[in-house]
Design a protein around this motif. Structure first.
Motif, PDB file in Angstrom:
ATOM      1  N   UNK A 177      39.870  38.871  43.956  1.00 11.83           N
ATOM      2  CA  UNK A 177      41.354  39.321  44.033  1.00 11.83           C
ATOM      3  C   UNK A 177      41.367  40.648  44.799  1.00 11.83           C
ATOM      4  N   UNK A 178      40.792  41.604  44.172  1.00 12.72           N
ATOM      5  CA  UNK A 178      40.623  42.925  44.889  1.00 12.72           C
ATOM      6  C   UNK A 178      40.149  42.892  46.154  1.00 12.72           C
ATOM      7  N   UNK A 182      28.754  39.996  48.085  1.00 16.29           N
ATOM      8  CA  UNK A 182      29.306  39.283  47.072  1.00 16.29           C
ATOM      9  C   UNK A 182      30.194  39.943  45.944  1.00 16.29           C
ATOM     10  N   UNK A 183      31.266  39.528  45.571  1.00 15.67           N
ATOM     11  CA  UNK A 183      32.206  40.043  44.458  1.00 15.67           C
ATOM     12  C   UNK A 183      31.504  40.664  43.351  1.00 15.67           C
ATOM     13  N   UNK A 184      30.528  39.898  42.785  1.00 17.83           N
ATOM     14  CA  UNK A 184      29.704  40.354  41.508  1.00 17.83           C
ATOM     15  C   UNK A 184      29.223  41.769  41.775  1.00 17.83           C
ATOM     16  N   UNK A 243      37.804  33.042  43.918  1.00 22.45           N
ATOM     17  CA  UNK A 243      37.155  32.922  45.363  1.00 22.45           C
ATOM     18  C   UNK A 243      38.148  32.997  46.319  1.00 22.45           C
ATOM     19  N   UNK A 244      38.931  34.073  46.435  1.00 19.38           N
ATOM     20  CA  UNK A 244      39.639  34.199  47.474  1.00 19.38           C
ATOM     21  C   UNK A 244      39.212  34.712  48.897  1.00 19.38           C
ATOM     22  N   UNK A 272      31.300  28.725  34.037  1.00 20.33           N
ATOM     23  CA  UNK A 272      31.821  29.379  35.302  1.00 20.33           C
ATOM     24  C   UNK A 272      32.853  28.629  35.898  1.00 20.33           C
ATOM     25  N   UNK A 273      34.027  28.955  35.991  1.00 21.23           N
ATOM     26  CA  UNK A 273      35.168  28.363  36.550  1.00 21.23           C
ATOM     27  C   UNK A 273      35.490  29.232  37.884  1.00 21.23           C
ATOM     28  N   UNK A 274      35.412  28.387  39.218  1.00 17.54           N
ATOM     29  CA  UNK A 274      35.775  28.954  40.521  1.00 17.54           C
ATOM     30  C   UNK A 274      37.119  28.682  40.687  1.00 17.54           C
ATOM     31  N   UNK A 275      38.069  29.709  40.888  1.00 17.13           N
ATOM     32  CA  UNK A 275      39.326  29.574  41.330  1.00 17.13           C
ATOM     33  C   UNK A 275      39.765  29.856  42.823  1.00 17.13           C
ATOM     34  N   UNK A 276      40.142  28.437  43.383  1.00 17.33           N
ATOM     35  CA  UNK A 276      40.437  28.595  45.024  1.00 17.33           C
ATOM     36  C   UNK A 276      42.118  28.515  45.071  1.00 17.33           C
ATOM     37  N   UNK A 277      42.413  29.245  46.108  1.00 20.84           N
ATOM     38  CA  UNK A 277      43.463  28.977  46.810  1.00 20.84           C
ATOM     39  C   UNK A 277      43.871  27.762  47.932  1.00 20.84           C
ATOM     40  N   UNK A 278      44.528  26.892  47.711  1.00 21.29           N
ATOM     41  CA  UNK A 278      44.463  25.716  48.644  1.00 21.29           C
ATOM     42  C   UNK A 278      44.911  25.967  49.808  1.00 21.29           C
TER      43      UNK A 278
END
Length: 392
Positions: free
Chosen positions: A266-267, A279-281, A305-306, A330-336
């Protein structure tokens, strides 16, 4: 495969559990403890919703004797979390309790000494509680335990790490082109507790002050971080890891499990869905997060995962999976929808990319903020429950 939709309590006023689950997910992640926000809510009871800091449940006795107590939302006595827990239990689906831990403007304004202190000695980020402060740590552990007692299957912990300068309040202005280096430097904490446990803190403070002062005095902004600031930021990781371990242990003792939310994605991509660079990591250290270390203390890890680009989603997930190892979940969060996703096919491609590259589940953010036609893009799981709802 489990899949969850993030929902805020105010958005339940026009939806029950069955309606939320009808969008193709198998569980609900409810905002049990949230922060101030003004949101456009396209299908809400009001079209613009103002949210407050605090918990949506009675605090009980867990905060007795602590200096910091959570603000209590006006609907807490109605116990909306327990009501939703009853609905989801009747439907046979999981309910996750989502809490914002160390981002609380109300507490920060009331107790400035527990907030992050910048290199000039300013307590200028009232929303960011410092994870090295003993009062903050005791508060975080109690909050995790209190949320677990609401009967949720897991506690989803957001902002359980250091904050950044760019999101330390909610009405922020800068007519100075700070550049990436000075902005990062201004977000570092040099409170007495951090200075006492992080090596070379005074040297780092002096360098942060020098770098920022140069820009504020009219000098050119820069992207290059001095080594001492990079080392100082990276040395904060044990503070976050140990606090997370304490919260995870408290949550486990109450019969639940902790999901750590890594906000790095998100940052990097919140505003436009166009994160740049590695990559964000690779940037998680900037908020005091070490995914490899955290993998040993939490059973579940969520990444945001924005990103508009499907390949970027794949790269981010793969990098975190490598850093975390085979465990935790591992949970990946997406904006639809906006600004990340343009169509159902686009979203489906990102879901596939996330799963192929190591995500155990894909979650979606967020029900009340997203138009109903956009929510309809969420792919339905392959094994629905009777009535069309997806299985846990």
């Amino acid at each position: 495969m489990d899949s969850s939709l993030y929902v805020l309590v105010e958005d339940l006023r026009r939806a029950d559990a069955a309606q939320i689950l009808s969008h193709g997910v198998s569980s609900i992640t409810i905002g049990a403890a949230y922060h101030r926000a003004r949101d456009v809510t396209p299908h809400g009871r009001t079209r613009v919703t103002f949210r407050y800091d605090g918990i949506h449940f009675p605090p009980g006795d867990l905060f007795d004797g602590l200096r910091l107590r959570p603000p209590v939302q006006r609907d807490a006595d109605q116990e909306p979390i327990r009501s939703l827990r009853e609905e989801t239990r009747a439907l046979g689906v999981a309910l996750h309790g989502w809490g914002v831990f160390l981002h609380n403007t109300t507490l920060g304004l009331a107790f400035p000494d527990v907030t992050q202190e910048n290199c000039f000695g300013d307590r200028a980020a009232p929303a960011d509680l410092c994870p090295s402060n003993p009062d903050v740590r005791a508060y975080a552990v109690a909050l995790g335990r209190a949320m677990a007692r609401q009967g949720v299957d897991s506690v989803v912990a957001e902002s359980l790490h250091f904050g950044t300068f760019g999101h330390g309040y909610h009405h922020e202005r800068s007519f100075v082109e700070l550049g990436p280096a000075a902005e990062f430097a201004l977000g570092l904490c040099f409170c007495p507790h951090c200075v006492a446990c992080i090596p070379h803190a005074e040297e780092a403070r002096a360098e942060a002050s020098r770098l920022t002062t140069t820009v504020l005095d009219g000098g050119p902004p820069t992207k290059d971080l001095p080594h001492v600031l990079t080392a100082y930021a990276q040395a904060r990781a044990p503070i976050v890891t140990s606090l997370t371990a304490e919260v995870a242990e408290a949550v486990s003792a109450e019969g639940s499990r902790l999901t750590f939310v890594d906000l790095t994605g998100a940052v990097l991509g919140y505003a436009d869905g166009r994160p740049a660079g590695a990559p964000a990591a690779a940037s998680a250290w900037r908020i005091g997060v070490d995914p490899t270390a955290l993998a040993s203390v939490v059973p579940s890890y969520a990444i945001l995962c924005y990103a508009h680009d499907t390949m970027r989603v794949a790269e981010d997930v793969a990098a975190y999976r490598k850093a975390l190892g085979s465990e935790p979940v591992l949970r990946a969060v997406l904006r639809p929808g906006h600004p990340d996703t343009t169509s159902a096919d686009h979203l489906a491609a990102k879901v596939t990319a996330a799963r192929k590259n190591g995500a155990d589940t894909v979650d979606y953010y967020a029900y009340g903020l997203t138009p109903l036609p956009v929510l309809a893009r969420i792919p339905h799981l392959e094994h629905p429950l009777p009535g069309g709802r997806a299985s846990v």
